[in-house]
Design a protein around this motif. Structure first.
Motif, PDB file in Angstrom:
ATOM      1  N   ASP A 143       6.335   8.939  -8.354  1.00 30.41           N
ATOM      2  CA  ASP A 143       7.044   9.947  -7.563  1.00 30.41           C
ATOM      3  C   ASP A 143       7.270   9.459  -6.132  1.00 30.41           C
ATOM      4  OD1 ASP A 143       7.268  11.747  -9.657  1.00 30.41           O
ATOM      5  OD2 ASP A 143       5.460  12.865  -9.109  1.00 30.41           O
ATOM      6  N   ALA A 144       6.239   8.829  -5.553  1.00 35.59           N
ATOM      7  CA  ALA A 144       6.369   8.330  -4.180  1.00 35.59           C
ATOM      8  C   ALA A 144       7.442   7.259  -4.079  1.00 35.59           C
ATOM      9  CB  ALA A 144       5.024   7.784  -3.694  1.00 35.59           C
ATOM     10  N   LEU A 145       7.599   6.479  -5.143  1.00 39.47           N
ATOM     11  CA  LEU A 145       8.616   5.423  -5.170  1.00 39.47           C
ATOM     12  C   LEU A 145       9.967   5.930  -5.654  1.00 39.47           C
ATOM     13  CD1 LEU A 145       6.478   2.517  -6.679  1.00 39.47           C
ATOM     14  CD2 LEU A 145       7.167   2.805  -4.288  1.00 39.47           C
ATOM     15  N   ASP A 146      10.018   7.206  -6.068  1.00 37.37           N
ATOM     16  CA  ASP A 146      11.248   7.780  -6.598  1.00 37.37           C
ATOM     17  C   ASP A 146      11.805   6.893  -7.713  1.00 37.37           C
ATOM     18  OD1 ASP A 146      13.245   9.694  -6.830  1.00 37.37           O
ATOM     19  OD2 ASP A 146      14.517   8.746  -5.315  1.00 37.37           O
ATOM     20  N   SER A 147      10.931   6.503  -8.621  1.00 39.49           N
ATOM     21  CA  SER A 147      11.290   5.496  -9.629  1.00 39.49           C
ATOM     22  C   SER A 147      12.190   6.041 -10.726  1.00 39.49           C
ATOM     23  CB  SER A 147      10.016   4.950 -10.283  1.00 39.49           C
ATOM     24  OG  SER A 147       9.410   5.925 -11.110  1.00 39.49           O
ATOM     25  N   GLY A 148      12.101   7.348 -10.988  1.00 40.38           N
ATOM     26  CA  GLY A 148      12.744   7.854 -12.183  1.00 40.38           C
ATOM     27  C   GLY A 148      11.985   7.384 -13.408  1.00 40.38           C
ATOM     28  N   PRO A 149      12.529   7.573 -14.612  1.00 37.69           N
ATOM     29  CA  PRO A 149      11.836   7.143 -15.828  1.00 37.69           C
ATOM     30  C   PRO A 149      11.736   5.632 -15.919  1.00 37.69           C
ATOM     31  CG  PRO A 149      14.035   7.964 -16.341  1.00 37.69           C
ATOM     32  CD  PRO A 149      13.795   8.274 -14.899  1.00 37.69           C
ATOM     33  N   VAL A 150      10.579   5.148 -16.395  1.00 36.55           N
ATOM     34  CA  VAL A 150      10.298   3.715 -16.430  1.00 36.55           C
ATOM     35  C   VAL A 150       9.742   3.329 -17.794  1.00 36.55           C
ATOM     36  CG1 VAL A 150       9.816   3.661 -13.951  1.00 36.55           C
ATOM     37  CG2 VAL A 150       7.923   4.001 -15.575  1.00 36.55           C
ATOM     38  N   HIS A 151       9.714   2.029 -18.041  1.00 35.11           N
ATOM     39  CA  HIS A 151       9.028   1.483 -19.206  1.00 35.11           C
ATOM     40  C   HIS A 151       7.574   1.228 -18.805  1.00 35.11           C
ATOM     41  CE1 HIS A 151      12.799   0.882 -21.383  1.00 35.11           C
ATOM     42  NE2 HIS A 151      13.305   0.423 -20.247  1.00 35.11           N
ATOM     43  N   LEU A 152       6.630   1.841 -19.492  1.00 36.94           N
ATOM     44  CA  LEU A 152       5.213   1.737 -19.149  1.00 36.94           C
ATOM     45  C   LEU A 152       4.504   0.787 -20.098  1.00 36.94           C
ATOM     46  CD1 LEU A 152       4.575   5.492 -18.490  1.00 36.94           C
ATOM     47  CD2 LEU A 152       4.106   3.696 -16.827  1.00 36.94           C
TER      48      LEU A 152
ATOM     49  N   SER B 160       0.852  -1.179   0.000  1.00 40.27           N
ATOM     50  CA  SER B 160       0.000   0.000   0.000  1.00 40.27           C
ATOM     51  C   SER B 160       0.893   1.236   0.000  1.00 40.27           C
ATOM     52  CB  SER B 160      -0.906  -0.003   1.233  1.00 40.27           C
ATOM     53  OG  SER B 160      -1.766   1.103   1.237  1.00 40.27           O
ATOM     54  N   ILE B 161       0.752   2.055  -1.049  1.00 40.72           N
ATOM     55  CA  ILE B 161       1.633   3.210  -1.226  1.00 40.72           C
ATOM     56  C   ILE B 161       0.830   4.496  -1.056  1.00 40.72           C
ATOM     57  CG2 ILE B 161       3.247   4.376  -2.768  1.00 40.72           C
ATOM     58  CD1 ILE B 161       4.183   1.608  -1.996  1.00 40.72           C
ATOM     59  N   PRO B 162       1.021   5.226   0.033  1.00 38.91           N
ATOM     60  CA  PRO B 162       0.361   6.534   0.168  1.00 38.91           C
ATOM     61  C   PRO B 162       1.001   7.525  -0.801  1.00 38.91           C
ATOM     62  CG  PRO B 162       1.172   5.694   2.290  1.00 38.91           C
ATOM     63  CD  PRO B 162       1.819   4.892   1.215  1.00 38.91           C
ATOM     64  N   THR B 163       0.171   8.292  -1.492  1.00 31.23           N
ATOM     65  CA  THR B 163       0.681   9.317  -2.404  1.00 31.23           C
ATOM     66  C   THR B 163      -0.050  10.624  -2.133  1.00 31.23           C
ATOM     67  OG1 THR B 163      -0.893   9.164  -4.252  1.00 31.23           O
ATOM     68  CG2 THR B 163       0.835   7.466  -4.136  1.00 31.23           C
ATOM     69  N   SER B 164       0.336  11.645  -2.862  1.00 24.08           N
ATOM     70  CA  SER B 164      -0.310  12.945  -2.717  1.00 24.08           C
ATOM     71  C   SER B 164      -1.735  12.947  -3.258  1.00 24.08           C
ATOM     72  CB  SER B 164       0.511  14.009  -3.451  1.00 24.08           C
ATOM     73  OG  SER B 164       0.624  13.677  -4.836  1.00 24.08           O
TER      74      SER B 164
ATOM     75  N   ASP C 270      12.382  -8.681  -6.530  1.00 25.44           N
ATOM     76  CA  ASP C 270      12.807  -7.372  -7.013  1.00 25.44           C
ATOM     77  C   ASP C 270      13.287  -6.503  -5.862  1.00 25.44           C
ATOM     78  OD1 ASP C 270      12.128  -8.078  -9.545  1.00 25.44           O
ATOM     79  OD2 ASP C 270      10.200  -7.049  -9.547  1.00 25.44           O
ATOM     80  N   PRO C 271      14.279  -5.646  -6.097  1.00 26.98           N
ATOM     81  CA  PRO C 271      14.740  -4.731  -5.045  1.00 26.98           C
ATOM     82  C   PRO C 271      13.664  -3.705  -4.712  1.00 26.98           C
ATOM     83  CG  PRO C 271      15.734  -4.159  -7.161  1.00 26.98           C
ATOM     84  CD  PRO C 271      15.009  -5.459  -7.359  1.00 26.98           C
ATOM     85  N   THR C 272      13.683  -3.248  -3.465  1.00 27.21           N
ATOM     86  CA  THR C 272      12.716  -2.239  -3.043  1.00 27.21           C
ATOM     87  C   THR C 272      12.915  -0.940  -3.813  1.00 27.21           C
ATOM     88  OG1 THR C 272      12.634  -3.190  -0.829  1.00 27.21           O
ATOM     89  CG2 THR C 272      11.831  -0.945  -1.079  1.00 27.21           C
ATOM     90  N   VAL C 273      14.157  -0.580  -4.043  1.00 24.09           N
ATOM     91  CA  VAL C 273      14.477   0.606  -4.831  1.00 24.09           C
ATOM     92  C   VAL C 273      15.232   0.154  -6.066  1.00 24.09           C
ATOM     93  CG1 VAL C 273      15.698   2.811  -4.887  1.00 24.09           C
ATOM     94  CG2 VAL C 273      14.575   2.058  -2.781  1.00 24.09           C
ATOM     95  N   ALA C 274      14.798   0.614  -7.211  1.00 30.24           N
ATOM     96  CA  ALA C 274      15.412   0.180  -8.458  1.00 30.24           C
ATOM     97  C   ALA C 274      16.816   0.752  -8.582  1.00 30.24           C
ATOM     98  CB  ALA C 274      14.570   0.620  -9.652  1.00 30.24           C
ATOM     99  N   ALA C 275      17.801  -0.128  -8.638  1.00 31.41           N
ATOM    100  CA  ALA C 275      19.168   0.318  -8.843  1.00 31.41           C
ATOM    101  C   ALA C 275      19.381   0.744 -10.286  1.00 31.41           C
ATOM    102  CB  ALA C 275      20.137  -0.796  -8.465  1.00 31.41           C
ATOM    103  N   ASP C 276      18.630   0.141 -11.195  1.00 30.67           N
ATOM    104  CA  ASP C 276      18.753   0.449 -12.619  1.00 30.67           C
ATOM    105  C   ASP C 276      17.371   0.769 -13.149  1.00 30.67           C
ATOM    106  OD1 ASP C 276      19.201   0.659 -15.279  1.00 30.67           O
ATOM    107  OD2 ASP C 276      19.858  -1.407 -15.583  1.00 30.67           O
ATOM    108  N   ALA C 277      17.013   2.075 -13.180  1.00 35.20           N
ATOM    109  CA  ALA C 277      15.663   2.470 -13.566  1.00 35.20           C
ATOM    110  C   ALA C 277      15.351   2.145 -15.013  1.00 35.20           C
ATOM    111  CB  ALA C 277      15.468   3.974 -13.325  1.00 35.20           C
ATOM    112  N   THR C 278      16.382   1.918 -15.834  1.00 37.61           N
ATOM    113  CA  THR C 278      16.116   1.581 -17.231  1.00 37.61           C
ATOM    114  C   THR C 278      15.458   0.216 -17.347  1.00 37.61           C
ATOM    115  OG1 THR C 278      18.282   0.553 -17.588  1.00 37.61           O
ATOM    116  CG2 THR C 278      18.103   2.924 -17.967  1.00 37.61           C
TER     117      THR C 278
END
Length: 354
Positions: A100-109, A13-17, A29-37
């Motif tokens: 933004d909440a996950l600080d993902s950076g650019p992703v493949h959608l 559950s991710i709280p966002t704005s 998968d890692p909690t924070v993406a080390a390689d956003a590509t």
């Protein structure tokens, strides 16, 4: 929704704005993406949820971070009203808020059906978040119903599109949690007749039905409201709810053609798609032409929407303006290539984001 998660998938559950989102991820998968590509974010379609993405997520190669987001009013995400006058803007901004909440950076959608419209809108709203798009059986960039080949409205009211076109018995059965198969308007029957090609079977059918049943119903959610009009068939889009977000007087993502930076776009669809095609029986004008709805005023006034031709034309223009696109059609496949042709779909997707 724990009982509907496959082994190897976890929900957070991710709280966002904007809303509290339910997000699925692989346990490896890692909690924070080390390689956003190599982060792939999956966006589901209408009357579904992120549950539909689980087998595909589990099949992705190691080193790829896979996330699937439940839109508002679907899955285990918070149910909030949907302002259809913004097109799919509420959904697009919700997805951006999660990233933004996950600080993902650019992703493949990857967006399926209505989700294809959402990720196209996200490209317009937040191009900084997009590395590539994969459109799976996507809604037309001109919305659903009520337009000519060039995307122009057939009439100013966009009659016959939006929330008034939903089958009320189907909506009632969704709200009641119907898992049966006796009625042609039950969610299970609609899944079999519209989501997949005739004769397709899978061990996950019960899971897909449960996913459909997470849809919040009502004026503010699915299907939304309607207004009256003198134009055939007598109704037009209202300002609220899911189906109205794709009405052509509110929805238009063709501005992607003019973006200065154009991420690559992959379009995958099935040759037997019952929902998105050039003669869709989910298009009220097609139903009129077939005599299912009486009083159809004829092809000069209310022609069926040429959805595939529209998508193809917009992507060709996108490419002509410097973008890279690819169209893939799976034979013997309906509206859900990712579950009907999983190996072929995986190959196309992994090649695209590599």
């Amino acid at each position: 929704m724990t009982g509907t998660l496959l082994p190897g998938i976890v929900a957070r559950s991710i709280p966002t704005s904007r809303y509290t989102a339910n997000v699925l991820a692989r346990t490896t998968d890692p909690t924070v993406a080390a390689d956003a590509t190599r982060t792939i974010v999956f966006v589901h379609g209408n009357v579904s949820s992120s549950l539909f993405w689980q087998p595909l997520m589990l099949s992705l190669p190691e080193g790829t971070r896979a996330l699937a987001i439940d839109l508002r009013g679907f899955g285990d995400s918070e149910t909030l009203p949907v302002d259809a006058t913004r097109g799919v803007g509420d959904f697009s901004e919700d997805v951006a808020a999660v990233l933004d909440a996950l600080d993902s950076g650019p992703v493949h959608l990857v967006g399926w059906s209505m989700g294809g419209g959402v990720v196209m809108q996200l490209l317009l709203d937040r191009p900084d978040l997009v590395r590539s798009l994969t459109l799976v059986s996507t809604v037309s960039p001109y919305g659903f119903g009520g337009t000519a080949l060039d995307g122009s409205l057939l009439n100013a009211h966009a009659s016959g599109t939006g929330g008034g076109g939903a089958n009320p018995d189907f909506v009632e059965r969704l709200a009641a949690g119907d898992t049966g198969e006796e009625s042609p308007t039950s969610p299970r029957a609609v899944y079999r007749s519209a989501y997949v090609a005739p004769g397709f079977t899978t061990e996950y059918e019960d899971l897909w039905v449960q996913s459909m049943l997470t849809t919040a119903t009502g004026v503010d959610n699915y299907p939304g409201d309607a207004t009256t009009t003198d134009e055939w068939p007598g109704f037009a889009p209202g300002p609220n709810g899911v189906l109205n977000t794709m009405a052509p007087n509110y929805f238009d993502t063709t501005d992607i053609i003019d973006l200065p930076m154009k991420p690559p776009i992959l379009w995958i669809h099935g040759a037997l798609d019952a929902i998105v095609n050039d003669a869709s029986f989910f298009d009220l004008n097609q139903l009129g032409a077939a005599g299912v709805i009486p009083g159809w005023p004829g092809a000069e006034v209310a022609p069926p929407q040429p959805m595939l031709k529209q998508i193809r034309a917009v992507l060709e223009s996108y490419q002509a303006e410097g973008g890279v696109t690819r169209e893939v059609v799976f034979e013997d496949c309906g509206h859900s290539p990712h579950i009907e042709k999983p190996e072929e779909f995986l190959a196309e997707l992994t090649a695209w984001v590599s």
